[in-house]
Design a protein around this motif. Structure first.
Motif, PDB file in Angstrom:
ATOM      1  N   ALA A   1      30.090  22.128  46.347  1.00  0.00           N
ATOM      2  CA  ALA A   1      31.490  22.476  46.595  1.00  0.00           C
ATOM      3  C   ALA A   1      32.053  23.294  45.436  1.00  0.00           C
ATOM      4  CB  ALA A   1      32.320  21.213  46.809  1.00  0.00           C
ATOM      5  N   GLY A   2      31.729  22.909  44.219  1.00  0.00           N
ATOM      6  CA  GLY A   2      32.192  23.658  43.051  1.00  0.00           C
ATOM      7  C   GLY A   2      31.627  25.069  43.021  1.00  0.00           C
ATOM      8  N   CYS A   3      30.372  25.207  43.387  1.00  0.00           N
ATOM      9  CA  CYS A   3      29.735  26.527  43.407  1.00  0.00           C
ATOM     10  C   CYS A   3      30.359  27.419  44.477  1.00  0.00           C
ATOM     11  CB  CYS A   3      28.228  26.394  43.618  1.00  0.00           C
ATOM     12  SG  CYS A   3      27.383  25.599  42.235  1.00  0.00           S
ATOM     13  N   LEU A   4      30.642  26.853  45.644  1.00  0.00           N
ATOM     14  CA  LEU A   4      31.309  27.620  46.694  1.00  0.00           C
ATOM     15  C   LEU A   4      32.706  28.046  46.246  1.00  0.00           C
ATOM     16  CD1 LEU A   4      30.330  25.775  49.988  1.00  0.00           C
ATOM     17  CD2 LEU A   4      29.639  28.056  49.239  1.00  0.00           C
ATOM     18  N   ARG A   5      33.391  27.157  45.535  1.00  0.00           N
ATOM     19  CA  ARG A   5      34.719  27.487  45.028  1.00  0.00           C
ATOM     20  C   ARG A   5      34.627  28.648  44.043  1.00  0.00           C
ATOM     21  NH1 ARG A   5      36.042  22.779  43.569  1.00  0.00           N
ATOM     22  NH2 ARG A   5      37.119  22.260  45.476  1.00  0.00           N
ATOM     23  N   GLN A   6      33.618  28.622  43.166  1.00  0.00           N
ATOM     24  CA  GLN A   6      33.429  29.719  42.212  1.00  0.00           C
ATOM     25  C   GLN A   6      33.165  31.035  42.933  1.00  0.00           C
ATOM     26  OE1 GLN A   6      30.480  28.946  39.180  1.00  0.00           O
ATOM     27  NE2 GLN A   6      31.192  26.832  38.938  1.00  0.00           N
ATOM     28  N   LEU A   7      32.349  30.980  43.975  1.00  0.00           N
ATOM     29  CA  LEU A   7      32.046  32.176  44.744  1.00  0.00           C
ATOM     30  C   LEU A   7      33.311  32.724  45.411  1.00  0.00           C
ATOM     31  CD1 LEU A   7      29.710  34.025  45.633  1.00  0.00           C
ATOM     32  CD2 LEU A   7      29.383  32.521  47.599  1.00  0.00           C
ATOM     33  N   TYR A   8      34.099  31.835  45.970  1.00  0.00           N
ATOM     34  CA  TYR A   8      35.349  32.224  46.611  1.00  0.00           C
ATOM     35  C   TYR A   8      36.302  32.846  45.595  1.00  0.00           C
ATOM     36  CZ  TYR A   8      39.754  31.799  49.151  1.00  0.00           C
ATOM     37  OH  TYR A   8      40.961  32.057  49.752  1.00  0.00           O
ATOM     38  N   GLU A   9      36.404  32.245  44.412  1.00  0.00           N
ATOM     39  CA  GLU A   9      37.292  32.772  43.369  1.00  0.00           C
ATOM     40  C   GLU A   9      36.816  34.136  42.873  1.00  0.00           C
ATOM     41  OE1 GLU A   9      37.417  29.582  40.545  1.00  0.00           O
ATOM     42  OE2 GLU A   9      38.792  28.392  41.786  1.00  0.00           O
ATOM     43  N   LEU A  10      35.505  34.317  42.758  1.00  0.00           N
ATOM     44  CA  LEU A  10      34.966  35.634  42.393  1.00  0.00           C
ATOM     45  C   LEU A  10      35.377  36.678  43.432  1.00  0.00           C
ATOM     46  CD1 LEU A  10      31.325  34.873  41.183  1.00  0.00           C
ATOM     47  CD2 LEU A  10      33.129  35.992  39.858  1.00  0.00           C
ATOM     48  N   ARG A  11      35.281  36.306  44.683  1.00  0.00           N
ATOM     49  CA  ARG A  11      35.659  37.222  45.774  1.00  0.00           C
ATOM     50  C   ARG A  11      37.134  37.589  45.687  1.00  0.00           C
ATOM     51  NH1 ARG A  11      36.755  35.762  51.594  1.00  0.00           N
ATOM     52  NH2 ARG A  11      37.079  37.793  52.517  1.00  0.00           N
ATOM     53  N   LEU A  12      37.976  36.579  45.453  1.00  0.00           N
ATOM     54  CA  LEU A  12      39.403  36.847  45.339  1.00  0.00           C
ATOM     55  C   LEU A  12      39.701  37.754  44.158  1.00  0.00           C
ATOM     56  CD1 LEU A  12      41.055  33.375  46.139  1.00  0.00           C
ATOM     57  CD2 LEU A  12      40.951  35.403  47.591  1.00  0.00           C
ATOM     58  N   ARG A  13      39.079  37.503  43.023  1.00  0.00           N
ATOM     59  CA  ARG A  13      39.300  38.333  41.835  1.00  0.00           C
ATOM     60  C   ARG A  13      38.869  39.768  42.074  1.00  0.00           C
ATOM     61  NH1 ARG A  13      36.215  35.445  37.650  1.00  0.00           N
ATOM     62  NH2 ARG A  13      36.467  33.521  38.759  1.00  0.00           N
ATOM     63  N   ASN A  14      37.714  39.928  42.705  1.00  0.00           N
ATOM     64  CA  ASN A  14      37.224  41.289  42.979  1.00  0.00           C
ATOM     65  C   ASN A  14      38.119  42.022  43.962  1.00  0.00           C
ATOM     66  OD1 ASN A  14      35.134  41.132  41.220  1.00  0.00           O
ATOM     67  ND2 ASN A  14      33.547  40.855  42.761  1.00  0.00           N
ATOM     68  N   GLU A  15      38.601  41.319  44.971  1.00  0.00           N
ATOM     69  CA  GLU A  15      39.474  41.966  45.958  1.00  0.00           C
ATOM     70  C   GLU A  15      40.827  42.310  45.356  1.00  0.00           C
ATOM     71  OE1 GLU A  15      39.560  39.414  49.374  1.00  0.00           O
ATOM     72  OE2 GLU A  15      37.534  39.988  49.965  1.00  0.00           O
ATOM     73  N   SER A  16      41.348  41.444  44.479  1.00  0.00           N
ATOM     74  CA  SER A  16      42.643  41.748  43.865  1.00  0.00           C
ATOM     75  C   SER A  16      42.507  42.858  42.828  1.00  0.00           C
ATOM     76  CB  SER A  16      43.263  40.497  43.218  1.00  0.00           C
ATOM     77  OG  SER A  16      42.488  40.083  42.114  1.00  0.00           O
ATOM     78  N   ALA A  17      41.339  43.010  42.238  1.00  0.00           N
ATOM     79  CA  ALA A  17      41.116  44.079  41.259  1.00  0.00           C
ATOM     80  C   ALA A  17      40.998  45.440  41.951  1.00  0.00           C
ATOM     81  CB  ALA A  17      39.860  43.797  40.448  1.00  0.00           C
ATOM     82  N   THR A  18      40.540  45.448  43.194  1.00  0.00           N
ATOM     83  CA  THR A  18      40.369  46.708  43.907  1.00  0.00           C
ATOM     84  C   THR A  18      41.627  47.167  44.636  1.00  0.00           C
ATOM     85  OG1 THR A  18      39.474  45.577  45.860  1.00  0.00           O
ATOM     86  CG2 THR A  18      37.888  46.395  44.207  1.00  0.00           C
ATOM     87  N   THR A  19      42.610  46.263  44.760  1.00  0.00           N
ATOM     88  CA  THR A  19      43.834  46.661  45.464  1.00  0.00           C
ATOM     89  C   THR A  19      44.911  47.115  44.519  1.00  0.00           C
ATOM     90  OG1 THR A  19      44.633  44.378  45.473  1.00  0.00           O
ATOM     91  CG2 THR A  19      43.481  45.202  47.434  1.00  0.00           C
TER      92      THR A  19
END
Length: 171
Positions: free
Chosen positions: A153-171
């Motif tokens: 669960a923690g690893c999935l959360r990290q993956l999700y947070e990485l995705r959010l950070r990358n998407e917010s950095a590109t917008t």
């Protein structure tokens, strides 16, 4: 296999980084392996040799990181089985994907590679190898299946947070 070297010595020498056993195994068995690969999987010799090297490196990794605690009774059959699994996985993944799906998978793979090695292993064991939490716990050295579930669960959360950070950095 070099029969003059006891099996326990082989594992010990591999664990300290001595790869001479694997090199001699490769040299002694690559012709046989190429014939087997051609007969059973229609691979040419160069592709078979590359596959054997890949399998030997994977076997070495299993020994070094403690997943392999004793040599299998028939090492050649074990390695051929690993090779067969590689070929089977490759044949399942060679289907052409739509460009959007291929792009999405590449993006997620890039995020996955940013995770720690332990997170990558936990997620690979659970999602790609289909291990249950008890087996994941055993492979990773966790106390029990609950720890494995929490780690996943923690690893999935990290993956999700990485995705959010990358998407917010590109917008």
């Amino acid at each position: 296999m070099n029969t003059s070297q006891p099996l326990a010595e082989v594992l010990t020498s591999l664990r300290v980084g001595n790869q001479s056993f694997l090199i001699s195994f490769y040299e002694q068995n690559r012709g046989l392996f190429a014939r087997w690969a051609r007969r059973h999987h229609n691979l040419d010799a160069p592709a078979a040799h590359k596959l054997l090297r890949t399998v030997l490196v994977e076997f070495y990794d299993q020994v070094v990181d403690g997943r392999m605690t004793k040599l299998p009774p028939d090492l050649r059959a074990y390695l051929y089985g690993m090779a067969g699994e590689h070929i089977e996985v490759a044949s399942r993944t060679t289907a052409v994907l739509p460009v959007a799906e291929a792009s999405r998978r590449q993006y997620l793979l890039g995020l996955f590679r940013q995770l720690s090695t332990d997170c990558q292993k936990v997620l690979m064991y659970f999602y790609f190898r289909g291990y249950n939490f008890e087996k994941v716990a055993g492979k990773m050295g966790f106390a029990n299946s609950t720890v494995a579930r929490i780690q996943k669960a923690g690893c999935l959360r990290q993956l999700y947070e990485l995705r959010l950070r990358n998407e917010s950095a590109t917008t």
